[in-house]
Design an enzyme around this catalytic site. Structure first.
Site, short mmCIF file in Angstrom:
data_model
loop_
_atom_site.label_atom_id
_atom_site.label_comp_id
_atom_site.label_asym_id
_atom_site.label_seq_id
_atom_site.Cartn_x
_atom_site.Cartn_y
_atom_site.Cartn_z
N SER A 125 37.52 50.16 48.40
CA SER A 125 36.21 49.54 48.25
C SER A 125 35.60 49.27 49.61
O SER A 125 36.31 49.01 50.60
CB SER A 125 36.40 48.21 47.51
OG SER A 125 35.23 47.43 47.60
N TYR A 150 41.21 39.65 46.04
CA TYR A 150 40.90 41.00 45.55
C TYR A 150 40.68 41.94 46.73
O TYR A 150 41.28 43.02 46.81
CB TYR A 150 39.65 40.98 44.66
CG TYR A 150 39.12 42.38 44.40
CD1 TYR A 150 39.79 43.23 43.52
CD2 TYR A 150 37.99 42.86 45.05
CE1 TYR A 150 39.33 44.54 43.31
CE2 TYR A 150 37.53 44.16 44.85
CZ TYR A 150 38.20 44.98 43.98
OH TYR A 150 37.77 46.27 43.78
N LYS A 154 42.88 45.50 48.36
CA LYS A 154 42.42 46.84 48.74
C LYS A 154 42.86 47.17 50.16
O LYS A 154 43.28 48.28 50.45
CB LYS A 154 40.89 46.95 48.60
CG LYS A 154 40.41 46.84 47.16
CD LYS A 154 40.98 47.94 46.27
CE LYS A 154 40.64 47.77 44.82
NZ LYS A 154 41.41 48.66 43.92
N1 LIG Z 1 33.44 48.69 39.69
C1 LIG Z 1 33.28 48.43 40.99
O1 LIG Z 1 32.25 47.86 41.38
C2 LIG Z 1 34.34 48.82 41.98
C3 LIG Z 1 34.01 48.85 43.36
C4 LIG Z 1 34.99 49.20 44.28
C5 LIG Z 1 36.29 49.51 43.85
N2 LIG Z 1 36.58 49.45 42.51
C6 LIG Z 1 37.94 49.77 42.08
O2 LIG Z 1 37.89 50.89 41.20
C7 LIG Z 1 38.93 50.79 40.23
C8 LIG Z 1 38.33 50.95 38.86
O3 LIG Z 1 37.31 49.98 38.67
P1 LIG Z 1 36.51 49.85 37.30
O4 LIG Z 1 35.20 49.24 37.63
O5 LIG Z 1 36.58 51.12 36.56
O6 LIG Z 1 37.41 48.75 36.58
P2 LIG Z 1 37.84 48.60 35.06
O7 LIG Z 1 38.38 47.23 34.87
O8 LIG Z 1 36.74 49.05 34.16
O9 LIG Z 1 39.03 49.67 34.96
C9 LIG Z 1 40.36 49.37 35.33
C10 LIG Z 1 41.26 49.79 34.20
O10 LIG Z 1 42.62 49.56 34.56
C11 LIG Z 1 43.31 49.00 33.45
N3 LIG Z 1 44.43 48.24 34.02
C12 LIG Z 1 44.38 47.11 34.78
N4 LIG Z 1 45.62 46.71 35.10
C13 LIG Z 1 46.49 47.60 34.54
C14 LIG Z 1 47.92 47.73 34.53
N5 LIG Z 1 48.70 46.80 35.10
N6 LIG Z 1 48.46 48.76 33.84
C15 LIG Z 1 47.67 49.67 33.22
N7 LIG Z 1 46.33 49.60 33.20
C16 LIG Z 1 45.74 48.58 33.86
C17 LIG Z 1 42.26 48.15 32.72
O11 LIG Z 1 42.56 47.97 31.35
C18 LIG Z 1 41.00 49.00 32.91
O12 LIG Z 1 40.80 49.92 31.85
C19 LIG Z 1 39.62 49.46 40.48
O13 LIG Z 1 40.75 49.69 41.30
C20 LIG Z 1 38.58 48.67 41.24
O14 LIG Z 1 39.16 47.69 42.06
C21 LIG Z 1 35.62 49.13 41.58
#
Ligand SMILES: NC(=O)c1ccc[n+]([C@@H]2O[C@H](COP(=O)([O-])OP(=O)(O)OC[C@H]3O[C@@H](n4cnc5c(N)ncnc54)[C@H](O)[C@@H]3O)[C@@H](O)[C@H]2O)c1
Length: 338
Positions: A125, A150, A154
């Site tokens: 991120s 959080y 990262k």
């Molecule tokens: N959405 C954003 O703004 C953003 C920005 C920067 C980075 N990210 C990173 O991108 C990634 C995806 O983000 P997103 O927005 O799709 O989030 P999200 O919560 O929609 O997707 C994450 C998925 O991982 C699953 N999950 C969580 N812990 C788990 C575990 N222990 N075992 C199995 N499954 C598990 C959840 O059920 C979910 O479906 C994350 O790592 C997040 O930190 C997101």
């Protein structure tokens, strides 16, 4: 070629599964459904005509992770999305975040480090840059002390991968530092499904627009920006999903220069909160109910990407405009509330 997508039922993961399938990859998803629903599988299948393999599993269970790789020894690449992502919650429950975001990474890398060849993409991120000193932000900008547990997961996650790649030359990895993903698949079969009060601006806007929330609070209009509101780099989730496919292909084709690389993934354009509100008003044809309130602790003034490295090296570029991304977000919101 079989690709494991962890967190593949989530927001960014599900869009990436679609792009992978459309490129001909076979996808197996691991998700524990802590922040997603199994119904997402139907949405993916409706778009691609192909149901991905799915294993409901918690990656914090090391024995299950080992058993998965025993059963799927033909996995050629892993894209690791699974994590907890709510900044505020991470301040309240730091150990939950350190456990969920770091043990899962370690358990996956332990299995990949045993393989003759392994390819790994990590969801990082722009939060690692904090308030960067210069805009746009290049990959060489210093990583600043994290503002939240959080954000720290990262930073530590990237270090864990770098250290592991340092001693495991057969492991090829890329961290993608996302800026601000938004929007939904243009088909409106999949999109963002925030549980409870949305943490991000765009779902809060669309939920307010549809009448689920009364009013959007704009946190501060006295920042040193043109209209006084904070600036971010909003990227259409489909563009972001495609960046994963090209990054993975770079590794699979052995085109990477180092066995650990980092790329910014954004549009390169900063948009203020007011510009995002105006975009919503344009594409929806409705006025948004918002009010300006005080600044929120921890918000950086501006963050937008220099994407020239990803453009040049990956041959990837974000294609969608803010309005196109907003239109897809609004279509999705209307569909799930209908
Ligand atoms: N959405 C954003 O703004 C953003 C920005 C920067 C980075 N990210 C990173 O991108 C990634 C995806 O983000 P997103 O927005 O799709 O989030 P999200 O919560 O929609 O997707 C994450 C998925 O991982 C699953 N999950 C969580 N812990 C788990 C575990 N222990 N075992 C199995 N499954 C598990 C959840 O059920 C979910 O479906 C994350 O790592 C997040 O930190 C997101």
């Amino acid at each position: 070629m079989k690709i494991l997508v962890t967190g593949g039922l989530g927001f960014i993961g599900s869009h990436t599964v679609v792009e992978l399938q459309q490129e001909g990859y076979e996808v197996v998803i691991i998700d524990n459904c802590s922040n997603a629903s199994e119904d997402v599988l139907e949405g993916i299948t409706a778009i691609t005509g192909k149901r991905p393999l799915f294993e409901k599993m918690d990656l914090r269970d090391k024995a299950d992770v080992i058993s998965f790789f025993d059963r799927h020894s033909d996995v050629a690449g892993v894209i690791h999305f699974a994590a907890s992502k709510a900044v505020g919650e991470s301040v309240e429950k730091p150990l939950l975040y350190y456990e969920n975001n770091l043990t899962t990474l370690v358990y996956l890398l332990q299995q990949l480090a045993k393989k003759k060849k392994a390819h790994f993409i990590f969801s990082s991120s722009c939060t690692v840059y904090g308030q960067a000193d210069e805009m746009p932000i290049t990959e060489n900008a210093p990583v600043k002390p994290a503002e939240s547990p959080y954000g720290n997961t990262k930073q530590i996650g990237e270090e864990i991968i770098r250290d592991t790649c340092g001693v495991s030359p057969q492991l090829q990895a890329i961290s993608l530092r996302y800026f601000n993903p938004m929007g939904a698949h243009p088909s409106a079969e999949i999109g963002e499904l925030p549980l409870g009060v949305p943490q991000n601006l765009v779902p809060f806007i669309t939920q307010t627009g549809i009448g689920l929330r009364e009013q959007l609070s704009v946190f501060g209009d006295d920042y040193p920006t043109e209209d006084g509101t904070c600036i971010r780099d909003y990227i259409h989730v489909v563009d972001l999903a495609r960046a994963h496919v090209v990054a993975l292909q770079r590794l699979l084709e052995g085109k990477n220069e180092e066995n650990y690389e980092v790329f910014n993934v954004g549009t390169g354009t900063g948009s203020s909160v007011m510009e995002v509100i105006r975009s919503f008003e344009r594409v929806s044809g409705t006025k948004l109910n918002f009010k300006v309130v005080g600044r929120r602790a921890g918000d950086v003034i501006q963050a937008y990407a220099d994407t020239s490295l990803a453009n040049r090296v990956l041959g990837w570029k974000a294609e969608s405009t803010l309005d196109e991304a907003m239109r897809s977000a609004w279509k999705w919101e209307q569909k799930i509330r209908s």
